[in-house]
Scaffold this active site. Structure first.
Site, PDB file in Angstrom:
ATOM      1  N   SER A  56       0.835  -1.207   0.000  1.00  0.00           N
ATOM      2  CA  SER A  56       0.000   0.000   0.000  1.00  0.00           C
ATOM      3  C   SER A  56       0.865   1.249   0.000  1.00  0.00           C
ATOM      4  CB  SER A  56      -0.913   0.035   1.226  1.00  0.00           C
ATOM      5  OG  SER A  56      -1.625   1.262   1.267  1.00  0.00           O
ATOM      6  N   VAL A  61       7.485   2.526   3.926  1.00  0.00           N
ATOM      7  CA  VAL A  61       8.422   1.848   3.021  1.00  0.00           C
ATOM      8  C   VAL A  61       7.881   1.849   1.594  1.00  0.00           C
ATOM      9  CG1 VAL A  61       9.600  -0.336   2.528  1.00  0.00           C
ATOM     10  CG2 VAL A  61       9.372   0.444   4.885  1.00  0.00           C
ATOM     11  N   CYS A  62       6.586   1.638   1.432  1.00  0.00           N
ATOM     12  CA  CYS A  62       5.977   1.617   0.092  1.00  0.00           C
ATOM     13  C   CYS A  62       6.092   2.983  -0.571  1.00  0.00           C
ATOM     14  CB  CYS A  62       4.517   1.194   0.167  1.00  0.00           C
ATOM     15  SG  CYS A  62       4.275  -0.474   0.834  1.00  0.00           S
ATOM     16  N   SER A  63       5.758   4.035   0.150  1.00  0.00           N
ATOM     17  CA  SER A  63       5.844   5.374  -0.435  1.00  0.00           C
ATOM     18  C   SER A  63       7.295   5.742  -0.722  1.00  0.00           C
ATOM     19  CB  SER A  63       5.158   6.413   0.460  1.00  0.00           C
ATOM     20  OG  SER A  63       5.755   6.472   1.729  1.00  0.00           O
TER      21      SER A  63
END
Length: 169
Positions: A56, A61-63
């Protein structure tokens, strides 16, 4: 179907399937962009395609991976970066607008079988149904030349290795 195991904060979780094998034809897909239009692998034929897959965009970490690949994408010739998650297209559009993300294509797997085809669908835990963190690179001929199933979802992918695969190093 075969399962693989990764970690989430040190605890094992299971993934449905495994990443497609190196030197094989990449499975086609149909994903939804932030304008609610369908995008398929065929739309990027003749280019290097870097798939940045993650749970997501609303996690740190994803962003961070989207921001990092957004910077890298501007420097890579004949390359498109596709950032893929189960996030709704509206959330992806909001994130890109707020962050000034312009060099990657955000795609949603909210109504497709991409997670199963690419062996990245999480089978259990609180994250069940989301996508694991992985990077897959497809060459202009449609073959997989790099893959990384990140061993712990809490970790970022190996950016340098992914970029080196595109640059032929």
């Amino acid at each position: 179907m075969k399962e693989s195991t990764v970690l989430m904060g040190g605890n094992p979780i299971h993934i449905v399937g495994t990443l497609p094998k190196m030197d094989t034809k990449a499975p086609d897909f149909s994903l939804t962009d932030n304008k609610m239009q369908q995008q398929s692998l065929a739309d990027f034929k003749g280019k290097y395609v870097l798939l940045n897959i993650f749970p997501s965009v609303d996690t740190g970490v994803c962003s961070a991976s989207v921001r990092h690949f957004n910077e890298d994408a501007a420097k890579l010739p004949n390359t498109v970066v596709l950032c893929i998650s189960k996030d709704l297209p509206f959330a992806l559009k909001r994130f890109c607008g707020a962050e000034g993300i312009k060099n990657v294509t955000m795609l949603s797997d909210f109504r497709s079988d991409f997670g199963e085809k690419y062996g990245v669908k999480i089978a259990d835990s609180a994250m069940k149904g989301l996508l694991s963190r992985a990077v897959v690179i497809i060459n202009p001929e449609g073959k997989i030349i790099y893959e990384e199933q990140v061993s712990d979802i809490a970790h970022e992918p190996n950016y340098e290795a992914a970029i080196a695969a595109i640059n032929g190093k």
